[in-house]
Design an enzyme around this catalytic site. Structure first.
Site, PDB file in Angstrom:
ATOM      1  N   LEU A  99     -94.354 -78.159  73.059  1.00 56.09           N
ATOM      2  CA  LEU A  99     -94.095 -79.501  72.628  1.00 56.09           C
ATOM      3  C   LEU A  99     -92.918 -79.545  71.446  1.00 56.09           C
ATOM      4  CD1 LEU A  99     -94.504 -82.588  72.731  1.00 56.09           C
ATOM      5  CD2 LEU A  99     -96.361 -81.948  71.174  1.00 56.09           C
ATOM      6  N   ASP A 100     -91.868 -80.360  71.709  1.00 55.67           N
ATOM      7  CA  ASP A 100     -91.043 -80.569  70.549  1.00 55.67           C
ATOM      8  C   ASP A 100     -90.847 -81.884  70.360  1.00 55.67           C
ATOM      9  OD1 ASP A 100     -89.013 -80.473  68.534  1.00 55.67           O
ATOM     10  OD2 ASP A 100     -87.271 -80.000  70.118  1.00 55.67           O
ATOM     11  N   THR A 101     -91.302 -82.548  69.309  1.00 58.44           N
ATOM     12  CA  THR A 101     -91.430 -83.783  68.931  1.00 58.44           C
ATOM     13  C   THR A 101     -90.084 -84.340  68.411  1.00 58.44           C
ATOM     14  OG1 THR A 101     -92.253 -83.236  66.718  1.00 58.44           O
ATOM     15  CG2 THR A 101     -94.054 -83.639  68.517  1.00 58.44           C
TER      16      THR A 101
END
Length: 326
Positions: free
Chosen positions: A184-186
């Site tokens: 997950l890369d916000t």
């Protein structure tokens, strides 16, 4: 034998300061510089006392243990018994790691003759070891061991933080199911500018079974629009699902990413399953993780609740290939 007390004092001052500093780093505590210095001075003065014959009674286990409590109290204060005990345990673990590292390197560099010359038998039949380690050897190896210990701990913390943002990704297209681990890369805001659908990037190697064999190598060295232009020469049964998504990487100009429209995507993170049909899968010809820990970069919009709430809190940091919308 000539003993330079000032040199011994300064050396132990540096060593005690390093031990206190690494303890603070391990415990994630902030040190006040004067408390840090005063604690190291107390520890260094204790070593100097061994050269005063009248103070020989101070060199017992109880006095040494009490001194360590005083040093930690000066450096960190007392914020509760549990916190103080954890700091004490961390301090001794670091000491034992440093001491064990010095002994290990010392014996590793010794020859068999030197090792056996240091062994002698007592009158009662017991065995003793004569340990002689050079001053500069101890000083250099001590800081080398602490640096290695910190590097290992840094790597461990990084791996633990990354695990928090790893999830299972399942992509469904017709009868095909592609599964892999995603990060997950916000900070990832890559989306199709026309449909505004979020783009989840995946390594093209995950699709080798369903894509033409030459695509993996060509995506590494060629622009994806070349693949689209050559589509008539190379039949592909998912041609109507292909898209070209413009993007801009850090320190790079505008380029296009080849993407494919799946039937649905399921992302499982923290025991929660998120499923959506409004997504594109961007195909990357390289390797997203040099260590192979993940093969996809999850867009934050894919891990929202069904009511459209906010994405999972936190930040996964910058990915190895940051992506931004053009």
């Amino acid at each position: 034998m000539v003993v330079y007390v000032d040199l011994i004092f300064l050396t132990n001052l540096c060593i005690d300061g390093a031990l206190i500093g690494l303890t603070a780093w391990m415990r994630k505590s902030r040190l006040v510089w004067w408390r840090w210095l005063l604690s190291a001075v107390v520890g260094a003065l204790y070593v100097v006392m061994m050269f005063v014959p009248e103070l020989a009674f101070l060199f017992t286990f109880l006095i040494k243990f009490t001194l360590s409590l005083i040093m930690l109290f000066i450096a960190f204060g007392f914020k509760g018994l549990q916190a103080f005990c954890k700091t004490l345990g961390t301090f001794y673990v670091i000491n034992f790691v440093a001491a064990g590292g010095i002994l290990g390197v010392h014996y590793m560099l010794q020859s068999s003759g030197e090792l056996f010359n240091g062994i002698w038998f007592t009158a009662s039949g017991g065995m003793s070891f004569d340990l002689k380690i050079a001053f500069w050897f101890t000083f250099i190896v001590f800081f080398a061991v602490l640096a290695l210990f910190k590097a290992v701990q840094n790597s461990k913390r990084k791996a633990e933080r990354m695990t928090t943002y790893l999830g299972q990704v399942d992509v469904y297209i017709d009868e095909a199911i592609v599964s892999c681990t995603g990060l997950l890369d916000t900070g990832n805001q890559l989306a199709d500018p026309l449909t505004r659908q979020p783009v989840m990037v995946m390594e093209v190697s995950q699709w080798q079974q369903w894509l033409p064999g030459s695509w993996k190598d060509r995506l590494k060295h060629e622009a994806p629009d070349n693949l689209i232009m050559d589509m008539n020469q190379e039949q592909f049964h998912w041609q109507d699902r292909l898209r070209l998504v413009p993007y801009r990487g850090i320190n790079k100009g505008t380029a296009f990413m080849l993407a494919i429209k799946p039937d649905r995507v399921k992302v499982t993170m923290g025991g929660i399953c998120y499923e959506t049909t409004r997504v594109l899968i961007g195909l990357d010809g390289g390797t997203l993780s040099s260590e192979g820990k993940y093969q996809a970069v999850i867009h934050p919009d894919l891990v929202q609740d069904s009511s459209g709430g906010a994405p999972i809190a936190g930040t996964a940091g910058t990915t190895e290939k940051p992506l931004n919308v053009v």
